[in-house]
Design a protein around this motif. Structure first.
Motif: not given
Length: 327
Positions: A201-217, A240-251
Motif C-alpha cells: 500500500t505504501l508503494i502504491m500510494r507513492l507511485v500514484r503521487a509521483e505519477m500525478l506530479e510528473v504528469l503535470r510537468t 521512468k521519471n517516477t521510479l527514482v524516488p520509488v527506488i529509494t522507498i522500495m530499497g
C-alpha cells in the motif's frame, strides 16, 4: 563510478563500526547472562568459571575489540542460551527469513507499482477508488492483526492453507528452500502476504503521487503537444521519471522487511531470525542480539549501495560527468 563505489564502501565500514559499538554497548546493560544460564542451585565457583570462559571478566573495550575481530572472521561467539555458535544459528535461521522477505518484496513491488500507476492514470475510476480504500486498510491495520485475520479466514474457516511453521523443504546445497514444492508454497504464502501488505500500500500510494506530479510537468505537456502516443508518454516518460524516488522507498522497505519481520514470524511461528531474536531477548542472549542488530545494519548498507547504483541505471543525468573547472 569506481570512485563512488569506493567512497560508499568506506562509509559503509564506518557505519558498521559505529553500529557494532552502539549495539555492543547497549546490550551490556541487559543483565548478567550467567544468572540465566544457571539455576539457583549453581555454586559460586561454577558461575565464576562460566564468566571466565565467556570472557565476561575482561574490560568492556577488550570484549568489544575481540567481538569485532571475531565478527570480521564470521565468528559471533557462543549463544548463552543454546551453547552453540551464533554463526551456526544464524545460518540455520537466515534462509527462512530471506525467503519470506524476498517473496514479500516481490509481491509488494509486482502489485503495488501497477496499482499505483493505474490509480495515477485513472484516478476518477471506480476501481481506483476501491484500490485507495483497500490501501487505507492495509496502512491502518497492524501487521499482527492482519496475520490473525488471514489465519482465521484461510486457515481456520476455509481450511485452505496451513497456519504455522515451514514445510515442504528441499535442500539445494547448503540451502533449504520452500519454493520447490507445493507444500512449501502453501506454508509461505500467508506470512508473505501479511508482511507485504503494508509495503504494498505504501508503494502504491507513492507511485500514484509521483505519477500525478510528473504528469503535470511541462515536458509531459510538451510531449503531448508533439503528438506522442499516450502510452508512450505514460510509460516511456512519466513512469521512468517516477521510479527514482520509488527506488529509494522500495530499497528502504526491503530493509524494513528484514528488520521488522519479527512480528510476522511470531504470529505464524515461522522458524526464521524473528523467533531467534525474540527468544534471545527473553533470555538476555547478548551475542545473538548484537549479531542480529549488526546483520540488519549490514543489509541496510548493502541495500542502500544497490539503490544508489540503480539511480545510474534509471536516471541518465547522473551518468553525465561533471566538467572540471579550469583554473
Amino acid at each position: 563510478m569506481l570512485d563512488f563505489i569506493v567512497q560508499r564502501l568506506l562509509q559503509a565500514i564506518f557505519v558498521m563500526l559505529v553500529v557494532s559499538l552502539i549495539s555492543f554497548s547497549l546490550f551490556q546493560f541487559v543483565g548478567d547472562p550467567v544468572n540465566n544460564m544457571f539455576g539457583p542451585d549453581a555454586t559460586l565457583e561454577q558461575r565464576a568459571a562460566a564468566r571466565e570462559t565467556l570472557g565476561l571478566n575482561d574490560p568492556v573495550p577488550v570484549q568489544f575489540v575481540r567481538w569485532v575481530g571475531n565478527a570480521v572472521q564470521g565468528e559471533f561467539g557462543q549463544s548463552y542460551r543454546m551453547g552453540r555458535p551464533v554463526a551456526q544459528l544464524i545460518a540455520e535461521r537466515l534462509p527462512a527469513t530471506l525467503e519470506l522477505v524476498f517473496l514479500s518484496a516481490i509481491i509488494a513491488v509486482a502489485v503495488g507499482v501497477p496499482m499505483g500507476v493505474y490509480t495515477g492514470l485513472k484516478r476518477h475510476s471506480w476501481l481506483s477508488k476501491v484500490f485507495l480504500t483497500v490501501s487505507l486498510v492495509g496502512i491502518s491495520l497492524p501487521t499482527f492483526l492482519i496475520g490473525i485475520l488471514l489465519i482465521l479466514i484461510f486457515g481456520v474457516q476455509l481450511g485452505w492453507l496451513p497456519t504455522f511453521g515451514r514445510g515442504g523443504l528441499v535442500r539445494v546445497g547448503n540451502w533449504e528452500t520452500s519454493f520447490l514444492t507445493a507444500r512449501g508454497w502453501s506454508h509461505i504464502i500467508l506470512p508473505a502476504i501479511t508482511l507485504a501488505l503494508f509495503q504494498l500500500t505504501l508503494i502504491m500510494r507513492l507511485v500514484r503521487a509521483e505519477m500525478l506530479e510528473v504528469l503535470r510537468t511541462e515536458y509531459i505537456k510538451f510531449a503531448r503537444a508533439r503528438g506522442l502516443r499516450e502510452r508512450s508518454i505514460n510509460f516511456g516518460h512519466a513512469l521512468k521519471n517516477t521510479l527514482v524516488p520509488v527506488i529509494t522507498i522500495m530499497g528502504l522497505q526491503i530493509g524494513a522487511l528484514l528488520a521488522f519481520s519479527i512480528i510476522t514470524e511470531t504470529v505464524f511461528q515461522w522458524p526464521g531470525m524473528g523467533l531467534l531474536i525474540i527468544q534471545a531477548i527473553n533470555f538476555g542472549d547478548i551475542p545473538i542480539m548484537s549479531s542480529y542488530l549488526v546483520l540488519v545494519a549490514l543489509f541496510f548498507v548493502i541495500i542502500n549501495l544497490v539503490v544508489d547504483l540503480l539511480y545510474y541505471v534509471v536516471d541518465p543525468r547522473l551518468r553525465i560527468e561533471r566538467p572540471t573547472s579550469a583554473k
